[in-house]
Design an enzyme around this catalytic site. Structure first.
Site, PDB file in Angstrom:
ATOM      1  N   ASN A  19       0.125  -1.449   0.030  1.00 29.13           N
ATOM      2  CA  ASN A  19      -0.699  -0.415  -0.121  1.00 29.13           C
ATOM      3  C   ASN A  19       0.649   1.298   0.270  1.00 29.13           C
ATOM      4  OD1 ASN A  19       0.406   0.185   3.030  1.00 29.13           O
ATOM      5  ND2 ASN A  19      -1.044  -0.769   3.967  1.00 29.13           N
ATOM      6  N   ASN A  53      -4.541  -8.204   9.321  1.00 30.55           N
ATOM      7  CA  ASN A  53      -3.330  -8.141   8.642  1.00 30.55           C
ATOM      8  C   ASN A  53      -3.414  -6.575   9.170  1.00 30.55           C
ATOM      9  OD1 ASN A  53      -5.806  -8.137   7.478  1.00 30.55           O
ATOM     10  ND2 ASN A  53      -4.966  -6.294   6.214  1.00 30.55           N
ATOM     11  N   TYR A 154      -4.101  -3.004  -5.034  1.00 25.09           N
ATOM     12  CA  TYR A 154      -2.945  -2.857  -3.581  1.00 25.09           C
ATOM     13  C   TYR A 154      -1.824  -2.337  -5.356  1.00 25.09           C
ATOM     14  CZ  TYR A 154      -4.193  -4.977   0.067  1.00 25.09           C
ATOM     15  OH  TYR A 154      -4.812  -4.703   1.383  1.00 25.09           O
ATOM     16  N   LYS A 180     -12.539  -1.148  -3.582  1.00 29.98           N
ATOM     17  CA  LYS A 180     -11.797  -0.656  -2.322  1.00 29.98           C
ATOM     18  C   LYS A 180     -10.505  -0.986  -3.551  1.00 29.98           C
ATOM     19  CE  LYS A 180     -10.018  -0.652   1.793  1.00 29.98           C
ATOM     20  NZ  LYS A 180     -10.516  -0.701   3.176  1.00 29.98           N
ATOM     21  N   MET A 181      -9.476   0.672  -3.489  1.00 35.38           N
ATOM     22  CA  MET A 181      -8.395   0.602  -4.067  1.00 35.38           C
ATOM     23  C   MET A 181      -6.867   1.604  -3.072  1.00 35.38           C
ATOM     24  SD  MET A 181      -8.855   2.417  -7.655  1.00 35.38           S
ATOM     25  CE  MET A 181      -6.620   2.842  -7.645  1.00 35.38           C
ATOM     26  N   LYS A 182      -6.002   0.913  -3.508  1.00 40.82           N
ATOM     27  CA  LYS A 182      -5.057   1.587  -2.812  1.00 40.82           C
ATOM     28  C   LYS A 182      -4.681   2.902  -3.255  1.00 40.82           C
ATOM     29  CE  LYS A 182      -4.772  -1.160   0.659  1.00 40.82           C
ATOM     30  NZ  LYS A 182      -5.289  -0.637   1.965  1.00 40.82           N
ATOM     31  N   ASP A 212      -7.918   4.148  -0.605  1.00 42.16           N
ATOM     32  CA  ASP A 212      -7.239   4.385   0.942  1.00 42.16           C
ATOM     33  C   ASP A 212      -5.551   4.256   1.069  1.00 42.16           C
ATOM     34  OD1 ASP A 212      -6.431   3.162   3.238  1.00 42.16           O
ATOM     35  OD2 ASP A 212      -6.947   1.285   3.234  1.00 42.16           O
ATOM     36  N   ASN A 214      -3.849   4.900   4.097  1.00 43.98           N
ATOM     37  CA  ASN A 214      -3.308   3.929   4.835  1.00 43.98           C
ATOM     38  C   ASN A 214      -2.394   5.146   5.282  1.00 43.98           C
ATOM     39  OD1 ASN A 214      -3.386   1.648   2.084  1.00 43.98           O
ATOM     40  ND2 ASN A 214      -3.445   1.123   4.654  1.00 43.98           N
ATOM     41  N   GLU A 238      -9.944   6.988   2.554  1.00 48.88           N
ATOM     42  CA  GLU A 238      -9.736   6.071   4.330  1.00 48.88           C
ATOM     43  C   GLU A 238      -8.652   6.524   4.264  1.00 48.88           C
ATOM     44  OE1 GLU A 238      -9.412   1.529   5.317  1.00 48.88           O
ATOM     45  OE2 GLU A 238     -10.450   2.128   3.903  1.00 48.88           O
ATOM     46  N   GLU A 264      -8.568   1.922  11.834  1.00 48.75           N
ATOM     47  CA  GLU A 264      -8.418   0.961  11.981  1.00 48.75           C
ATOM     48  C   GLU A 264      -7.078   1.361  12.229  1.00 48.75           C
ATOM     49  OE1 GLU A 264      -5.469  -0.678   7.880  1.00 48.75           O
ATOM     50  OE2 GLU A 264      -7.156   0.670   7.278  1.00 48.75           O
ATOM     51  N   ASP A 291     -10.862  -2.504  14.067  1.00 42.71           N
ATOM     52  CA  ASP A 291     -10.545  -3.349  13.799  1.00 42.71           C
ATOM     53  C   ASP A 291     -11.120  -4.054  15.620  1.00 42.71           C
ATOM     54  OD1 ASP A 291      -9.420  -6.160  13.359  1.00 42.71           O
ATOM     55  OD2 ASP A 291      -8.210  -5.419  11.871  1.00 42.71           O
ATOM     56  N   HIS A 321     -12.387  -2.990  10.328  1.00 43.58           N
ATOM     57  CA  HIS A 321     -11.206  -3.724   8.415  1.00 43.58           C
ATOM     58  C   HIS A 321     -10.581  -4.686   9.605  1.00 43.58           C
ATOM     59  CE1 HIS A 321      -6.226  -4.036   9.046  1.00 43.58           C
ATOM     60  NE2 HIS A 321      -6.541  -3.374   7.911  1.00 43.58           N
ATOM     61  N   GLU A 340     -15.046  -5.493   5.780  1.00 42.49           N
ATOM     62  CA  GLU A 340     -14.385  -5.454   4.819  1.00 42.49           C
ATOM     63  C   GLU A 340     -14.025  -7.041   4.272  1.00 42.49           C
ATOM     64  OE1 GLU A 340     -10.509  -3.166   3.887  1.00 42.49           O
ATOM     65  OE2 GLU A 340     -10.175  -4.034   6.165  1.00 42.49           O
ATOM     66  N   SER A 341     -13.924  -7.321   3.326  1.00 44.12           N
ATOM     67  CA  SER A 341     -13.373  -8.244   2.779  1.00 44.12           C
ATOM     68  C   SER A 341     -12.054  -8.299   1.449  1.00 44.12           C
ATOM     69  CB  SER A 341     -14.385  -9.188   1.548  1.00 44.12           C
ATOM     70  OG  SER A 341     -14.425 -10.025   0.618  1.00 44.12           O
ATOM     71  N   TYR A 342     -11.074  -9.211   2.348  1.00 43.60           N
ATOM     72  CA  TYR A 342     -10.059  -9.463   0.534  1.00 43.60           C
ATOM     73  C   TYR A 342     -10.082 -10.726   0.121  1.00 43.60           C
ATOM     74  CZ  TYR A 342      -8.234  -5.775   4.015  1.00 43.60           C
ATOM     75  OH  TYR A 342      -8.097  -4.885   4.674  1.00 43.60           O
TER      76      TYR A 342
END
Length: 388
Positions: A19, A53, A154, A180-182, A212, A214, A238, A264, A291, A321, A340-342
Site C-alpha cells: 500500500n 493483517n 494494491y 476499494k483500491m489503494k 484508501d 493508509n 479512507e 483501523e 478492528d 477493518h 471488509e473483505s479481502y
C-alpha cells in the site's frame, strides 16, 4: 469449566503487494489455541484466535505476559454468574498490572487471546458466535447477512491499469458491488488515472468505489487529493493522514464533503474516543473502522460501541477493518454497517467460510458453533496442528 492449556504460534501472510506505506513480504500473524476441559465427541472444545493483517505477530507479549496470567488465574474468576466462560472477565485477568496507554502491540496480543476465548465460549454454548453475542450484548435479533466490500487495488510490481481493471472485474464477478483500491503510493496524476480506470469498470459510478491512503498524507496533500477526487462522489476517502493526527482529519472534514473513513489503527477505547472528540468525524456520513481483533479484542470493541452510542453514532456507521470471520460475526450481532473483505489476500487467516457466497455485496454466516474456523479448511488445518 477450566482452561487446560494455551498454544501459541505464528503463520506467514507474506505477499508482494504493497500500500502507500508498507509491503507485506515479511508480514506474519500470531495464532492461539485455548484448550478447555469440556469434551465434545471425545475431543476437548478448543477456541482459536489470530490477529488481523497489518500488524506483525505479538508472540513475545503473549508468551511472557498475557497467556501466563490466564493460566495462573483462579478458574472461577473467568466464569459468569451462570458458570459459563465469560471472555470479558478473562480480559480483566490478562490486563492486570498493565499501565494505561502504550497500546500498540499489547492490544494485538490481548486481542488474539480475546478472540479465542469468544470462540471457545460460544462453542461451549453450542451456538455460532453472532447468535451467542447478540443474546448477551445485542438485541437477540442479529442480522442474517452482512454488507461486504472487496478490498484490493494494491500496488504490485509490473501491475498495469489493465491488470487493475481485471482485478476489479473479478470482484464484481464474485458478487461484490462495492470495491476499494489503494492510493497514495504514486503521485496524484497517476492515482487519478488508476481511479478513472476502475470507474470505467464500475460504469462511472463513484459511489461504488472507496479509496484508501493508509495514513500516508500530510495536510496539504490530503486536501489536494480531496479536491481532485471529490467530484467522483466516492464511497469513502479512507485513513488519509496519521491515525493519531486528529486535527488533520478534522480540517479535512471541513473541506471534503464526501464520506471519510478511519480508525483501523486506533487500538483502544481512549483512542477511538479522541477521534470522535477531536477528529471532526460526522455521524451522518463518515465511517469508523476500528478492528476488534487488533484493539484489545471484542471486549474493548463493546466499550467502543457504547462510547459511540453516547456520542450519537449509529452502529451502522461502523465497518471494521480486517476482512475475516470474527469481524463478520460481530457485524451481524451488533448490527454494524458491514465488514471488509479481502478476496484471495492475507491467507490463510483472511476471508470467510469456504462455502460463503457473496450476492449483491452481502454474505451470510454459518451456523457452525463459534466463529466457524472449521468451515475454512486451510486455516483450520493450521490451527489443529498448533495443539495436536
Amino acid at each position: 469449566m477450566k482452561i487446560i492449556s494455551v498454544h501459541e504460534g505464528v503463520v506467514p501472510i507474506s505477499s508482494s503487494i504493497r500500500n502507500a506505506w508498507i509491503d507485506f513480504s515479511s508480514m506474519d500473524c500470531s495464532i492461539v489455541a485455548v484448550v478447555s476441559d469440556v469434551m465434545r465427541d471425545g475431543e476437548p472444545v478448543v477456541g482459536y484466535g489470530f490477529n488481523s493483517n497489518g500488524r506483525y505477530s505479538a508472540g513475545d507479549i503473549l508468551r511472557r505476559r498475557v497467556i501466563p496470567r490466564l493460566l495462573d488465574a483462579d478458574p472461577d474468576s473467568l466464569l459468569a454468574e451462570d458458570g459459563q466462560l465469560d471472555p470479558t472477565r478473562a480480559w480483566d485477568v490478562v490486563m492486570r498490572n498493565e499501565k494505561p496507554g502504550g497500546h500498540g502491540e499489547r492490544s494485538v496480543a490481548v486481542g488474539v487471546l480475546d478472540m479465542a476465548l469468544f470462540d471457545l465460549a460460544s462453542k461451549i454454548a453450542d451456538k455460532p458466535l453472532y447468535r451467542w453475542l447478540s443474546e448477551r450484548h445485542g438485541d437477540s435479533d442479529p442480522d442474517d447477512s452482512v454488507f461486504v466490500y472487496a478490498a484490493g487495488g494494491y500496488y504490485a510490481p509490473g501491475k498495469t491499469l489493465s491488470d487493475l481493471q481485471d482485478e476489479m472485474r473479478g470482484f464484481l464477478d464474485q458478487g461484490y458491488r462495492v470495491v476499494k483500491m489503494k492510493i497514495g503510493g504514486a503521485d496524484l496524476a497517476e492515482d487519478l488515472r488508476r481511479i478513472e480506470a476502475v470507474l470505467e469498470v464500475l460504469d462511472g459510478d463513484g459511489s461504488r468505489l472507496a479509496v484508501d491512503v493508509n495514513g500516508r498524507f500530510d495536510l496539504p496533500t490530503a486536501l489536494a487529493y480531496g479536491a481532485a477526487i471529490e467530484p467522483y462522489g466516492l464511497f469513502w476517502y479512507e485513513e488519509v493522514g496519521d491515525p493519531l493526527d486528529y486535527r488533520l482529519n478534522a480540517t479535512l472534514s471541513e473541506h471534503y464533503r464526501g464520506p471519510i473513513a478511519t480508525g483501523e489503527n486506533l487500538f483502544s477505547l481512549q483512542d477511538a474516543r479522541n477521534l470522535i472528540r477531536y477528529g471532526g468525524m460526522r455521524p451522518d456520513r463518515d465511517y469508523i473502522q476500528v478492528d476488534p481483533a487488533l484493539s484489545y479484542g471484542l471486549t474493548e470493541y463493546l466499550r467502543v460501541q457504547d462510547m459511540l452510542a453516547q456520542h450519537g453514532w449509529s452502529s451502522r456507521r461502523c465497518i471494521p477493518h480486517g476482512g475475516h470471520q470474527f469481524s463478520l460475526h460481530i457485524a451481524a450481532a451488533l448490527k454494524l454497517g458491514g465488514n471488509e473483505s479481502y478476496p484471495g489476500e492475507f491467507q490463510p487467516t483472511g476471508g470467510f467460510a469456504d462455502g460463503a457466497v457473496v450476492e449483491n455485496s452481502r454474505v451470510g454466516l454459518t451456523e457452525t458453533p463459534g466463529i466457524g474456523f472449521e468451515q475454512k479448511a486451510a486455516f483450520h488445518k493450521v490451527l489443529r496442528e498448533l495443539h495436536n
